[in-house]
Design a protein around this motif. Sequence first.
Motif, mmCIF file in Angstrom:
data_model
loop_
_atom_site.group_PDB
_atom_site.id
_atom_site.type_symbol
_atom_site.label_atom_id
_atom_site.label_comp_id
_atom_site.label_asym_id
_atom_site.label_seq_id
_atom_site.Cartn_x
_atom_site.Cartn_y
_atom_site.Cartn_z
ATOM 1 N N GLU A 1 -2.626 15.775 1.357
ATOM 2 C CA GLU A 1 -1.658 14.819 0.809
ATOM 3 C C GLU A 1 -0.813 14.156 1.899
ATOM 4 O OE1 GLU A 1 0.054 19.032 0.151
ATOM 5 O OE2 GLU A 1 -1.891 17.994 0.001
ATOM 6 N N HIS A 2 -0.852 14.670 3.127
ATOM 7 C CA HIS A 2 -0.069 14.096 4.226
ATOM 8 C C HIS A 2 -0.918 13.274 5.192
ATOM 9 C CE1 HIS A 2 2.692 17.830 3.554
ATOM 10 N NE2 HIS A 2 2.952 16.861 2.678
ATOM 11 N N GLN A 3 -2.234 13.336 5.061
ATOM 12 C CA GLN A 3 -3.112 12.664 6.012
ATOM 13 C C GLN A 3 -2.993 11.142 5.921
ATOM 14 O OE1 GLN A 3 -7.040 14.251 5.329
ATOM 15 N NE2 GLN A 3 -6.459 16.313 5.987
ATOM 16 N N HIS A 4 -2.841 10.618 4.699
ATOM 17 C CA HIS A 4 -2.735 9.169 4.545
ATOM 18 C C HIS A 4 -1.502 8.630 5.259
ATOM 19 C CE1 HIS A 4 -1.642 5.366 2.562
ATOM 20 N NE2 HIS A 4 -2.937 5.184 2.414
ATOM 21 N N ARG A 5 -0.397 9.354 5.192
ATOM 22 C CA ARG A 5 0.839 8.899 5.818
ATOM 23 C C ARG A 5 0.689 8.856 7.350
ATOM 24 N NH1 ARG A 5 6.160 8.363 4.422
ATOM 25 N NH2 ARG A 5 7.710 8.755 6.066
ATOM 26 N N VAL A 6 0.036 9.860 7.914
ATOM 27 C CA VAL A 6 -0.178 9.873 9.363
ATOM 28 C C VAL A 6 -1.044 8.685 9.780
ATOM 29 C CG1 VAL A 6 -1.212 11.147 11.274
ATOM 30 C CG2 VAL A 6 0.101 12.367 9.527
ATOM 31 N N LEU A 7 -2.117 8.440 9.043
ATOM 32 C CA LEU A 7 -2.999 7.319 9.376
ATOM 33 C C LEU A 7 -2.278 5.984 9.199
ATOM 34 C CD1 LEU A 7 -6.341 8.526 7.742
ATOM 35 C CD2 LEU A 7 -5.762 8.465 10.167
ATOM 36 N N PHE A 8 -1.407 5.886 8.198
ATOM 37 C CA PHE A 8 -0.677 4.639 7.949
ATOM 38 C C PHE A 8 0.185 4.278 9.149
ATOM 39 C CE2 PHE A 8 3.149 2.414 6.697
ATOM 40 C CZ PHE A 8 2.674 1.389 5.913
ATOM 41 N N TRP A 9 1.023 5.213 9.591
ATOM 42 C CA TRP A 9 1.911 4.920 10.724
ATOM 43 C C TRP A 9 1.137 4.831 12.033
ATOM 44 C CZ3 TRP A 9 6.320 2.880 9.686
ATOM 45 C CH2 TRP A 9 6.960 3.192 8.489
ATOM 46 N N ARG B 1 7.518 14.596 6.564
ATOM 47 C CA ARG B 1 8.573 14.056 7.420
ATOM 48 C C ARG B 1 8.206 14.232 8.885
ATOM 49 N NH1 ARG B 1 14.187 16.540 5.526
ATOM 50 N NH2 ARG B 1 14.915 15.047 7.108
ATOM 51 N N PHE B 2 8.598 13.253 9.698
ATOM 52 C CA PHE B 2 8.347 13.300 11.132
ATOM 53 C C PHE B 2 9.557 13.820 11.911
ATOM 54 C CE2 PHE B 2 5.404 9.650 10.051
ATOM 55 C CZ PHE B 2 4.250 10.406 10.164
ATOM 56 N N PHE B 3 10.745 13.757 11.291
ATOM 57 C CA PHE B 3 11.979 14.204 11.958
ATOM 58 C C PHE B 3 12.780 15.065 10.983
ATOM 59 C CE2 PHE B 3 10.796 10.060 13.645
ATOM 60 C CZ PHE B 3 10.761 10.292 15.011
ATOM 61 N N ILE B 4 13.340 16.165 11.484
ATOM 62 C CA ILE B 4 14.195 17.016 10.669
ATOM 63 C C ILE B 4 15.350 17.514 11.545
ATOM 64 C CG2 ILE B 4 12.326 17.788 9.158
ATOM 65 C CD1 ILE B 4 12.286 20.425 10.698
ATOM 66 N N ASP C 1 0.828 -1.209 0.000
ATOM 67 C CA ASP C 1 0.000 0.000 0.000
ATOM 68 C C ASP C 1 0.861 1.258 0.000
ATOM 69 O OD1 ASP C 1 -1.887 1.944 0.335
ATOM 70 O OD2 ASP C 1 -2.511 1.347 2.332
ATOM 71 N N LEU C 2 1.798 1.341 0.958
ATOM 72 C CA LEU C 2 2.622 2.544 1.088
ATOM 73 C C LEU C 2 3.732 2.610 0.044
ATOM 74 C CD1 LEU C 2 3.074 5.093 2.806
ATOM 75 C CD2 LEU C 2 4.708 3.786 4.153
ATOM 76 N N GLY C 3 4.371 1.473 -0.234
ATOM 77 C CA GLY C 3 5.528 1.482 -1.121
ATOM 78 C C GLY C 3 5.188 1.530 -2.590
ATOM 79 N N LEU C 4 3.993 1.043 -2.959
ATOM 80 C CA LEU C 4 3.645 0.988 -4.382
ATOM 81 C C LEU C 4 2.570 2.006 -4.752
ATOM 82 C CD1 LEU C 4 4.030 -0.422 -7.101
ATOM 83 C CD2 LEU C 4 2.296 -2.100 -6.399
ATOM 84 N N VAL D 1 0.985 15.352 15.631
ATOM 85 C CA VAL D 1 -0.317 14.893 15.141
ATOM 86 C C VAL D 1 -0.398 13.370 15.210
ATOM 87 C CG1 VAL D 1 -1.881 14.841 13.155
ATOM 88 C CG2 VAL D 1 -0.535 16.892 13.631
ATOM 89 N N LEU D 2 0.696 12.691 14.837
ATOM 90 C CA LEU D 2 0.732 11.227 14.901
ATOM 91 C C LEU D 2 0.534 10.743 16.339
ATOM 92 C CD1 LEU D 2 1.264 8.461 13.608
ATOM 93 C CD2 LEU D 2 3.714 8.867 13.937
ATOM 94 N N LEU D 3 1.155 11.412 17.289
ATOM 95 C CA LEU D 3 0.988 11.032 18.690
ATOM 96 C C LEU D 3 -0.470 11.199 19.143
ATOM 97 C CD1 LEU D 3 4.171 12.542 20.418
ATOM 98 C CD2 LEU D 3 3.754 10.169 19.734
#
Length: 337
Positions: A119-127, A201-204, A43-46, A218-220
């Motif tokens: 465009e970033h909401q899916h990534r937050v929900l994924f992790w 990104r979650f870390f910078i 899902d995430l990689g492809l 937000v993820l927390l």
Amino acid sequence: MSTPGRAAARVRRPFLKQDSYVNTQVALWVGFNLFVLAMLAVDLGLFHRKDHAVSPKEAGIWTLVWISISLAFCGGIWHFSGSTPALQWLTAYVVEYSLSVDNLFVFLLVFSYFRVAPEHQHRVLFWGILGAFVMRAVLIIAGAALVQRFHWLIYLFGAFLVFTAVKMLFSKDEEMDPEQKGIVKLARRMLPVARQGDGSRFFITEDNRRKVTPLFIVLLVVEATDLLFALDSIPAVLGISQDAFIIYTSNVCAILGLRSLFFVVASLMEKFHLLKVGLSAILAFVGVKMLITYFDIHIPISLSLGVIGGILLASIVASLIWPKAPESGDDRESAKT
């Protein structure tokens, strides 16, 4: 006349059967989790390798994919274990999936408050879901083990669900301020938080120091929300089955489809305003179902599935027949004050 060798074989046979059962259970748990991780990687990689806003059409397709996979898994349980475990799994899945809708309201408020780009909401929900796997596995295994050892906990969980149902029914919809939540205050106090985010990104690195981005906060919040939600939903499915594998797999399959369902119903939340009444009725029904077992009254699992499905359908249809009245300007002003 039996020989010592044959006698030894008869003694060892039960242990061999027990070992075979344990190995099968381990294989089922490992195999299921590996399959889920593989699907998430695909899902995430492809399909979501590049950040983009998920369209309702794309979300609808993925929702059907996850539901189809879940029903296929339920069919496998029916084939190998029989109708009763399969119906228990399906009922637990429907309960978990329907209660997840209430969680979507909170996610929507969190994303809106922190202004998370679509465009970033899916990534937050994924992790967030990966973290939910670990938390729910611990809660489910511990809960199932406790109920099997201390059966009276069923009545405690039942009373808790009835209380939660009444609280949900009479609670008012209020604006959410995540900044007032303990998890946000603690994170900002304990973690170095960057002044600005950097995409998904979650870390910078900022000021020559590794920091977390606001998106990580937000993820927390999403993780903490799911944990609180699980404290309601897991006792509910414990009222349907005490089999840890059935409870865990139904939970995981439900939250797997939660991400795509979020993008499907995000624009339809206001239309299904009576769904909250239906969800509180489901919690109350499951709670009463757990409590009446004290009097040796057991509701068949097929009837439970029909009641839960009927409540969901009735609340959705009622929402469409009697739509929510639009707020007037005076109402909105009074709500702000």
